[in-house]
Design a protein around this motif. Structure first.
Motif, PDB file in Angstrom:
ATOM      1  N   LYS A   1      40.407  40.788  71.039  1.00 42.70           N
ATOM      2  CA  LYS A   1      39.817  42.138  70.827  1.00 42.70           C
ATOM      3  C   LYS A   1      39.266  41.779  69.243  1.00 42.70           C
ATOM      4  O   LYS A   1      39.488  43.132  68.175  1.00 42.70           O
ATOM      5  N   ILE A   2      38.603  40.794  68.852  1.00 43.41           N
ATOM      6  CA  ILE A   2      38.114  40.607  67.363  1.00 43.41           C
ATOM      7  C   ILE A   2      36.981  41.763  67.152  1.00 43.41           C
ATOM      8  O   ILE A   2      36.032  41.456  67.998  1.00 43.41           O
ATOM      9  N   PRO A   3      37.091  42.424  66.128  1.00 42.69           N
ATOM     10  CA  PRO A   3      35.886  43.427  66.024  1.00 42.69           C
ATOM     11  C   PRO A   3      34.804  42.625  65.474  1.00 42.69           C
ATOM     12  O   PRO A   3      34.645  41.453  64.932  1.00 42.69           O
ATOM     13  N   LYS A   4      33.381  43.210  65.962  1.00 42.31           N
ATOM     14  CA  LYS A   4      32.226  42.692  65.391  1.00 42.31           C
ATOM     15  C   LYS A   4      32.051  42.658  64.179  1.00 42.31           C
ATOM     16  O   LYS A   4      32.528  43.672  63.509  1.00 42.31           O
ATOM     17  N   ARG A   5      31.392  41.802  63.600  1.00 39.87           N
ATOM     18  CA  ARG A   5      30.741  41.722  62.264  1.00 39.87           C
ATOM     19  C   ARG A   5      32.128  41.506  61.127  1.00 39.87           C
ATOM     20  O   ARG A   5      31.951  41.620  59.966  1.00 39.87           O
ATOM     21  N   THR A   6      33.262  41.366  61.742  1.00 40.30           N
ATOM     22  CA  THR A   6      34.452  40.629  60.705  1.00 40.30           C
ATOM     23  C   THR A   6      34.055  39.306  60.408  1.00 40.30           C
ATOM     24  O   THR A   6      33.273  38.508  60.919  1.00 40.30           O
ATOM     25  N   ALA A   7      34.881  38.832  59.478  1.00 44.26           N
ATOM     26  CA  ALA A   7      34.830  37.426  58.963  1.00 44.26           C
ATOM     27  C   ALA A   7      34.938  36.408  60.005  1.00 44.26           C
ATOM     28  O   ALA A   7      34.315  35.567  60.128  1.00 44.26           O
ATOM     29  N   LYS A   8      36.292  36.677  60.942  1.00 42.82           N
ATOM     30  CA  LYS A   8      36.628  35.717  62.017  1.00 42.82           C
ATOM     31  C   LYS A   8      35.520  35.824  62.900  1.00 42.82           C
ATOM     32  O   LYS A   8      35.181  34.760  63.483  1.00 42.82           O
ATOM     33  N   TRP A   9      35.141  36.899  63.453  1.00 45.79           N
ATOM     34  CA  TRP A   9      33.896  37.105  64.276  1.00 45.79           C
ATOM     35  C   TRP A   9      32.706  36.564  63.872  1.00 45.79           C
ATOM     36  O   TRP A   9      32.125  35.751  64.818  1.00 45.79           O
TER      37      TRP A   9
END
Length: 455
Positions: free
Chosen positions: A408-416
């Motif tokens: 559930k990695i949020p969009k536009r985060t560094a990891k995403w």
């Protein structure tokens, strides 16, 4: 029988499955790939593909159970994992790419085995008639012989749970002929008295600028194929016993097998390039076709054939399982599909198979053998184009996509963003390699004559 109760796999058996599917056959084309790319780009790309494959394989292994890597409902195939995590049309796309790749690899292995068997026959011919003899040999009988052996093994081996012994033998064979190729490369360097090759690969004096571009792109496909095992990763993971968790065992097996693979690839690929330079052959062992003593190459080629017998089964078991499961789901009351009959084998004892398994697996092997006979030139290109087209979706895109969904990695985060950049960059690699492979196929089609002598 419940698959869970038959799971007895360990780090070692899982590593053997991976090495059987990866090392060995892929190593033979790496000197040629290195020759196109040179001392800098060649080894750099091998290391890059090792890191990428190791990372995304770990992501994919976490998708064996749904959600929690240490628990949850199991996904017994790549398509099950896609269905559980992504669903929809992506399941069909994954299945089409995965099984088309496995089908193509079966054809490629049939052709490759015939090349090695012909090499042994030519070696005997040179011994008896002299090195100047033409010794032209048809590949067709050898392809048919390989196909007959696969019909037998396809019936004897029901699934991945029964293939570990053959995988271990195939792994040993891959080490044998890789070590022979390595040793002959060292001997060739000593004979030359110098190290060949250049920083940028094959020179424009040998090929045209456009050929340099296309061949470099084809080399990308070779390297991509040499690291391709994600399409059977979950099938292998399903054979592992627990505890410890299947995820942890598979992660260790992936690190171990890819570590061993990379060492062999780097040493064999680079030393062979140092031996042959711009003239590095497409198949490492063919560069020593007149090498004495002949028996050294005979052992190497025999080891290749034995390895490919096992590799064919490792790659085709997911196809067998998918078709048989689909048929049973569609026709659950069909006696032809579900009723097992005892098949007596002298000295082995009766074993039970359904009529559908007996017929369908035999037809599959016959089809791959016939296509191999019709397209013997296609071996190099089938490796490259399958490596190019299958690498991005199966090794990069789907593992990354499922990992994002599971965590559930949020969009536009560094990891995403990092994962998306990785996926897009690898897509560009795959497109470029596929373009080079298609160019090679177009060229060979212009001079191709069907069903002729190969050597």
């Amino acid at each position: 029988m419940d698959a869970v109760k038959t799971n007895r796999g360990t780090v070692w058996t899982a590593s053997a499955h991976i090495i059987t599917a990866v090392i060995g056959f892929g190593v033979l084309s790496l000197p040629w790939a290195t020759a196109q790319l040179g001392w800098v780009a060649g080894p750099s790309l091998m290391i890059l593909f090792t890191v990428l494959t190791c990372y995304t394989s770990t992501l994919l292994a976490s998708c064996y159970p749904s959600g929690d890597p240490n628990g949850g409902p199991r996904n017994y195939s790549y398509m099950d994992a896609i269905k559980e995590n992504l669903g929809g049309f992506q399941v069909k796309i994954c299945g089409a790419i995965q099984y088309l790749n496995l089908f193509g690899v079966a054809i490629g292995y049939t052709i490759a085995s015939s090349i090695s068997m012909m090499a042994i026959k030519k070696s005997n011919c040179f011994r008896s008639q002299g090195d100047d003899s033409s010794c032209r040999i048809s590949a067709n009988p050898y392809m048919i012989g390989f196909g007959c052996s696969q019909i037998i093994f396809s019936q004897l081996i029901l699934d991945f749970h029964q293939i570990w012994g053959l995988s271990i033998v195939a792994t040993i064979m891959s080490f044998i002929y890789s070590i022979i190729g390595l040793s002959l490369g060292i001997a060739k360097i000593a004979e030359n008295g110098k190290v060949k090759g250049s920083l940028t690969g094959i020179s424009i004096d040998v090929v045209t600028p456009m050929e340099k571009i296309w061949k470099s792109l084809q080399a990308l496909g070779d390297i991509a194929f040499a690291y391709s095992f994600s399409l059977i990763l979950i099938d292998i993971q399903n054979t592992i016993k627990s505890p410890p968790s299947k995820y942890e065992t598979m992660k260790k097996a992936t690190l171990l097998s890819l570590g061993v693979t990379t060492i062999f690839y780097m040493v064999c690929g680079l030393l062979s390039y140092a031996a042959f330079g711009d003239l590095s052959p497409r198949n490492l062992l063919t560069g020593f076709s007149l090498y004495n003593p002949y028996w050294v190459l005979d052992i190497a080629n025999a080891a290749i054939v034995i390895h490919l017998v096992g590799a064919y089964q490792v790659n085709c078991q997911p196809i067998f399982a998918f078709v048989e499961k689909t048929a049973l789901d569609r026709f659950p009351h069909s006696q032809f599909i579900k009723t097992e009959i005892p098949v007596p084998i002298p000295g082995y004892g009766p074993f039970k198979r359904t009529p559908f398994q007996l017929v369908w697996r035999t037809i599959f092997v016959i089809i791959t053998t016939i296509l191999s006979i019709l397209m013997p030139f296609f071996n190099d290109h089938i490796i490259r184009i399958l490596g190019a087209l299958g690498f991005w979706p199966l090794t990069i895109y789907f593992p990354v996509k499922m990992y994002i969904v599971q965590k559930k990695i949020p969009k536009r985060t560094a990891k995403w963003l990092g994962l998306q950049i990785l996926s897009v960059a690898c897509l560009m690699f795959s497109i470029a390699a596929a373009a080079g492979s298609i160019a090679g196929i177009v060229y060979d089609l212009e001079v191709y004559k069907p069903i002729g002598n190969m050597a």
